[in-house]
Design a protein around this motif. Structure first.
Motif, PDB file in Angstrom:
ATOM      1  N   ALA A  82       0.819  -1.112  -0.019  1.00 14.79           N
ATOM      2  CA  ALA A  82      -0.114   0.024  -0.173  1.00 14.79           C
ATOM      3  C   ALA A  82       1.118   1.213   0.036  1.00 14.79           C
ATOM      4  CB  ALA A  82      -1.019  -0.188   1.054  1.00 14.79           C
ATOM      5  N   SER A  83       2.190   1.096   0.461  1.00 16.14           N
ATOM      6  CA  SER A  83       2.857   2.354   0.567  1.00 16.14           C
ATOM      7  C   SER A  83       3.839   2.400  -0.648  1.00 16.14           C
ATOM      8  CB  SER A  83       3.909   2.017   1.664  1.00 16.14           C
ATOM      9  OG  SER A  83       5.009   1.153   1.639  1.00 16.14           O
ATOM     10  N   VAL A  84       3.700   1.627  -1.643  1.00 14.32           N
ATOM     11  CA  VAL A  84       4.628   1.655  -2.941  1.00 14.32           C
ATOM     12  C   VAL A  84       4.246   2.924  -3.733  1.00 14.32           C
ATOM     13  CG1 VAL A  84       4.987   0.670  -5.184  1.00 14.32           C
ATOM     14  CG2 VAL A  84       4.979  -0.854  -3.181  1.00 14.32           C
ATOM     15  N   THR A  85       5.290   3.770  -4.084  1.00 17.39           N
ATOM     16  CA  THR A  85       4.969   4.801  -4.849  1.00 17.39           C
ATOM     17  C   THR A  85       5.892   4.508  -6.272  1.00 17.39           C
ATOM     18  OG1 THR A  85       7.002   5.861  -4.022  1.00 17.39           O
ATOM     19  CG2 THR A  85       5.078   6.440  -2.890  1.00 17.39           C
ATOM     20  N   ALA A  86       6.595   3.609  -6.278  1.00 11.88           N
ATOM     21  CA  ALA A  86       7.391   3.110  -7.422  1.00 11.88           C
ATOM     22  C   ALA A  86       6.223   2.565  -8.658  1.00 11.88           C
ATOM     23  CB  ALA A  86       8.548   2.327  -7.250  1.00 11.88           C
ATOM     24  N   PRO A  87       6.412   2.956  -9.916  1.00 16.77           N
ATOM     25  CA  PRO A  87       5.764   2.040 -10.958  1.00 16.77           C
ATOM     26  C   PRO A  87       5.613   0.531 -10.657  1.00 16.77           C
ATOM     27  CG  PRO A  87       6.884   3.897 -12.142  1.00 16.77           C
ATOM     28  CD  PRO A  87       7.603   3.789 -10.503  1.00 16.77           C
ATOM     29  N   THR A  88       4.442   0.091 -10.701  1.00 18.20           N
ATOM     30  CA  THR A  88       4.592  -1.592 -10.546  1.00 18.20           C
ATOM     31  C   THR A  88       3.921  -2.342 -11.517  1.00 18.20           C
ATOM     32  OG1 THR A  88       4.748  -0.828  -8.186  1.00 18.20           O
ATOM     33  CG2 THR A  88       3.849  -3.321  -8.833  1.00 18.20           C
ATOM     34  N   LEU A  89       4.521  -3.301 -12.032  1.00 14.88           N
ATOM     35  CA  LEU A  89       3.854  -4.281 -13.098  1.00 14.88           C
ATOM     36  C   LEU A  89       3.655  -5.349 -12.270  1.00 14.88           C
ATOM     37  CD1 LEU A  89       2.984  -5.053 -15.974  1.00 14.88           C
ATOM     38  CD2 LEU A  89       5.402  -5.840 -16.117  1.00 14.88           C
ATOM     39  N   ILE A  90       2.433  -5.826 -12.197  1.00 13.79           N
ATOM     40  CA  ILE A  90       1.993  -7.285 -11.904  1.00 13.79           C
ATOM     41  C   ILE A  90       1.537  -8.343 -13.028  1.00 13.79           C
ATOM     42  CG2 ILE A  90       0.268  -8.382 -10.280  1.00 13.79           C
ATOM     43  CD1 ILE A  90       0.049  -5.627  -9.040  1.00 13.79           C
ATOM     44  N   VAL A  91       2.429  -9.567 -12.957  1.00 14.57           N
ATOM     45  CA  VAL A  91       2.243 -10.534 -14.164  1.00 14.57           C
ATOM     46  C   VAL A  91       1.609 -11.534 -13.640  1.00 14.57           C
ATOM     47  CG1 VAL A  91       3.183 -11.493 -15.954  1.00 14.57           C
ATOM     48  CG2 VAL A  91       3.986  -9.246 -15.293  1.00 14.57           C
ATOM     49  N   VAL A  92       0.650 -12.513 -14.172  1.00 14.45           N
ATOM     50  CA  VAL A  92       0.419 -13.491 -13.551  1.00 14.45           C
ATOM     51  C   VAL A  92       0.014 -14.526 -14.790  1.00 14.45           C
ATOM     52  CG1 VAL A  92      -2.191 -12.969 -13.361  1.00 14.45           C
ATOM     53  CG2 VAL A  92      -1.046 -14.823 -11.727  1.00 14.45           C
ATOM     54  N   GLY A  93       0.276 -15.815 -14.667  1.00 15.11           N
ATOM     55  CA  GLY A  93      -0.206 -16.742 -15.777  1.00 15.11           C
ATOM     56  C   GLY A  93      -1.642 -17.215 -15.301  1.00 15.11           C
ATOM     57  N   VAL A 128      -4.842 -15.953 -10.503  1.00 14.97           N
ATOM     58  CA  VAL A 128      -5.256 -14.405 -10.817  1.00 14.97           C
ATOM     59  C   VAL A 128      -5.771 -13.689  -9.897  1.00 14.97           C
ATOM     60  CG1 VAL A 128      -6.540 -13.068 -12.643  1.00 14.97           C
ATOM     61  CG2 VAL A 128      -5.216 -15.314 -13.299  1.00 14.97           C
ATOM     62  N   SER A 129      -6.476 -14.457  -9.129  1.00 16.29           N
ATOM     63  CA  SER A 129      -7.081 -13.533  -8.201  1.00 16.29           C
ATOM     64  C   SER A 129      -6.227 -13.066  -7.119  1.00 16.29           C
ATOM     65  CB  SER A 129      -8.311 -14.443  -7.154  1.00 16.29           C
ATOM     66  OG  SER A 129      -7.566 -15.589  -6.617  1.00 16.29           O
ATOM     67  N   ASP A 130      -5.118 -13.971  -6.769  1.00 13.89           N
ATOM     68  CA  ASP A 130      -4.084 -13.164  -5.797  1.00 13.89           C
ATOM     69  C   ASP A 130      -3.183 -12.281  -6.509  1.00 13.89           C
ATOM     70  OD1 ASP A 130      -4.343 -15.238  -4.008  1.00 13.89           O
ATOM     71  OD2 ASP A 130      -2.437 -16.184  -4.402  1.00 13.89           O
ATOM     72  N   ALA A 131      -3.291 -11.925  -7.744  1.00 15.17           N
ATOM     73  CA  ALA A 131      -2.579 -10.982  -8.651  1.00 15.17           C
ATOM     74  C   ALA A 131      -3.539  -9.519  -8.580  1.00 15.17           C
ATOM     75  CB  ALA A 131      -2.153 -11.196  -9.867  1.00 15.17           C
ATOM     76  N   ARG A 132      -4.893  -9.988  -8.716  1.00 14.28           N
ATOM     77  CA  ARG A 132      -5.687  -8.847  -8.397  1.00 14.28           C
ATOM     78  C   ARG A 132      -5.690  -8.174  -7.184  1.00 14.28           C
ATOM     79  NH1 ARG A 132      -8.127  -8.625 -13.334  1.00 14.28           N
ATOM     80  NH2 ARG A 132      -8.692 -10.493 -14.683  1.00 14.28           N
ATOM     81  N   ASP A 189      -2.160 -15.575 -21.091  1.00 18.15           N
ATOM     82  CA  ASP A 189      -2.701 -16.909 -21.542  1.00 18.15           C
ATOM     83  C   ASP A 189      -1.775 -18.005 -21.782  1.00 18.15           C
ATOM     84  OD1 ASP A 189      -5.125 -15.712 -21.169  1.00 18.15           O
ATOM     85  OD2 ASP A 189      -5.279 -14.876 -23.298  1.00 18.15           O
ATOM     86  N   GLY A 190      -2.111 -19.202 -21.454  1.00 19.76           N
ATOM     87  CA  GLY A 190      -1.301 -20.321 -21.823  1.00 19.76           C
ATOM     88  C   GLY A 190      -0.171 -20.540 -21.091  1.00 19.76           C
ATOM     89  N   ALA A 191      -0.332 -20.303 -19.876  1.00 19.93           N
ATOM     90  CA  ALA A 191       0.827 -20.000 -18.776  1.00 19.93           C
ATOM     91  C   ALA A 191       0.156 -20.426 -17.170  1.00 19.93           C
ATOM     92  CB  ALA A 191       1.723 -18.924 -18.624  1.00 19.93           C
ATOM     93  N   GLY A 192       1.118 -21.112 -16.518  1.00 21.27           N
ATOM     94  CA  GLY A 192       0.876 -21.266 -15.120  1.00 21.27           C
ATOM     95  C   GLY A 192       1.810 -20.339 -14.167  1.00 21.27           C
ATOM     96  N   HIS A 193       2.538 -21.172 -13.290  1.00 17.20           N
ATOM     97  CA  HIS A 193       3.185 -20.282 -12.242  1.00 17.20           C
ATOM     98  C   HIS A 193       4.408 -19.644 -12.687  1.00 17.20           C
ATOM     99  CE1 HIS A 193       3.788 -19.459  -8.310  1.00 17.20           C
ATOM    100  NE2 HIS A 193       4.992 -20.085  -8.197  1.00 17.20           N
ATOM    101  N   PRO A 247       5.299 -17.980 -15.974  1.00 20.44           N
ATOM    102  CA  PRO A 247       4.779 -17.570 -17.621  1.00 20.44           C
ATOM    103  C   PRO A 247       5.997 -16.856 -18.209  1.00 20.44           C
ATOM    104  CG  PRO A 247       3.892 -15.952 -15.729  1.00 20.44           C
ATOM    105  CD  PRO A 247       4.489 -17.073 -14.977  1.00 20.44           C
ATOM    106  N   GLY A 248       6.953 -16.392 -17.514  1.00 25.05           N
ATOM    107  CA  GLY A 248       8.229 -15.983 -18.181  1.00 25.05           C
ATOM    108  C   GLY A 248       8.859 -17.039 -18.766  1.00 25.05           C
ATOM    109  N   ALA A 249       8.757 -18.252 -18.444  1.00 27.89           N
ATOM    110  CA  ALA A 249       9.416 -19.449 -19.279  1.00 27.89           C
ATOM    111  C   ALA A 249       8.266 -20.040 -20.094  1.00 27.89           C
ATOM    112  CB  ALA A 249       9.831 -20.408 -18.363  1.00 27.89           C
ATOM    113  N   GLU A 250       7.207 -20.035 -19.729  1.00 27.36           N
ATOM    114  CA  GLU A 250       5.986 -20.758 -20.806  1.00 27.36           C
ATOM    115  C   GLU A 250       5.548 -20.040 -21.835  1.00 27.36           C
ATOM    116  OE1 GLU A 250       3.008 -22.921 -17.947  1.00 27.36           O
ATOM    117  OE2 GLU A 250       4.003 -21.446 -16.421  1.00 27.36           O
ATOM    118  N   GLN A 251       5.702 -18.574 -21.482  1.00 31.35           N
ATOM    119  CA  GLN A 251       5.244 -17.781 -22.996  1.00 31.35           C
ATOM    120  C   GLN A 251       6.090 -16.494 -22.604  1.00 31.35           C
ATOM    121  OE1 GLN A 251       3.124 -18.719 -24.716  1.00 31.35           O
ATOM    122  NE2 GLN A 251       2.246 -20.585 -23.778  1.00 31.35           N
TER     123      GLN A 251
END
Length: 272
Positions: free
Chosen positions: A208-219, A227-231, A246-250, A252-256
């Motif tokens: 909640a205190s993060v001010t830096a730009p943040t990207l969240i990725v999930v398979g 996906v609910s955890d990522a949301r 899409d097309g990925a599990g835990h 995704p950087g390796a799968e897709q």
């Protein structure tokens, strides 16, 4: 240019194996692998980021890959402080830092302990809550098992959860790489990380205190951190971006990797 070397962090009493690629004057990007892997998990991202002009640092965490092993218990804060010391050694003040699974939790702890050093956060397939009592018991029991039996049986049991089950057969080279990393991990390092991770704090306030730009990725088909955890993380972090692969599990950087890299490079282009 790419190189792999062992770096002794005198203040931390540890020697880490670390890969670097890309120009020395590029925007630093540190990528933190999860359990029970090593820095080669990030090879597709390191190649793409270096080609785009970023300075990419992918360490083997203590106890993993070719880094020194610390038996017993290693907390997420220990890994986070190792990374801070590594940055000091490399002469890097602020960095983009990203991680997958346990690596994402290490990034959260890094932000908690060293917020002024975070230029941006990338959190892939991870969760922020403290471990539950059942989870603590499971992780400690698994640590005992790995020390007794080794990594092979565990690796075979979880490969269809690390990857989406359909990718174990659809992507045999990726499955072989992931299995190879898991089987090669020193059980003492894996067990120490499991015991430390069982004691992790809740990172809700940190997020909640993060001010830096943040990207969240999930398979899209991640069964460990769905996906609910990522949301949930995206709801906590102000102005976070969320990408579902899409097309990925835990992993995704390796799968897709193409889809993952497209999201990561687009994010970095916006902020750098």
């Amino acid at each position: 240019m790419s190189s792999v070397r062992r770096i002794t962090l005198t203040d931390r009493d540890i020697t880490l194996n670390c890969a670097e690629s890309g120009p020395a004057d590029g925007t630093p990007v540190v990528l933190v692998h999860g359990h029970p892997f090593n820095h080669t998990l990030w090879a597709p991202q390191a190649h793409a980021l270096a080609a785009a002009g970023h300075r990419v640092i992918t360490p083997d965490l203590r106890g993993y890959g070719d880094s020194d092993v610390t038996p017993g218990q290693v907390f997420l804060a220990d890994f986070a402080d190792d990374i801070a010391a590594l940055l000091d050694h490399l002469g890097i003040d602020r960095t983009v830092i990203g991680g997958v699974s346990m690596g994402g939790q290490i990034c959260m702890d890094f932000h908690r302990r060293h917020p002024d050093r975070v230029r941006a956060l990338v959190l892939s397939d991870t969760s922020y809550g403290a471990e539950t009592p059942d989870g603590k018991a499971f992780r400690n029991a698994l640590a005992d098992r790995l020390l007794t039996e080794g990594m092979a049986g565990y690796a075979d049991e979880v490969i269809d959860k690390m990857l989406a089950a359909y990718n174990v057969t659809a992507l045999p080279d990726v499955a072989a790489q992931v299995l190879g990393m898991m089987r090669a991990t020193d059980p003492r390092g894996a067990a120490a990380a499991l015991r430390g991770r069982a004691e992790r704090p809740d990172y809700g306030d940190t997020l909640a205190s993060v001010t830096a730009p943040t990207l969240i990725v999930v398979g899209a088909d991640d069964v460990y951190t769905p996906v609910s955890d990522a949301r949930s993380i995206a709801t906590l972090v102000p102005h976070a971006q969320l990408t579902v692969i899409d097309g990925a599990g835990h992993l995704p950087g390796a799968e897709q990797p193409e889809a993952f890299n497209e999201s990561l490079l687009g994010f970095l282009k916006e902020i750098c």
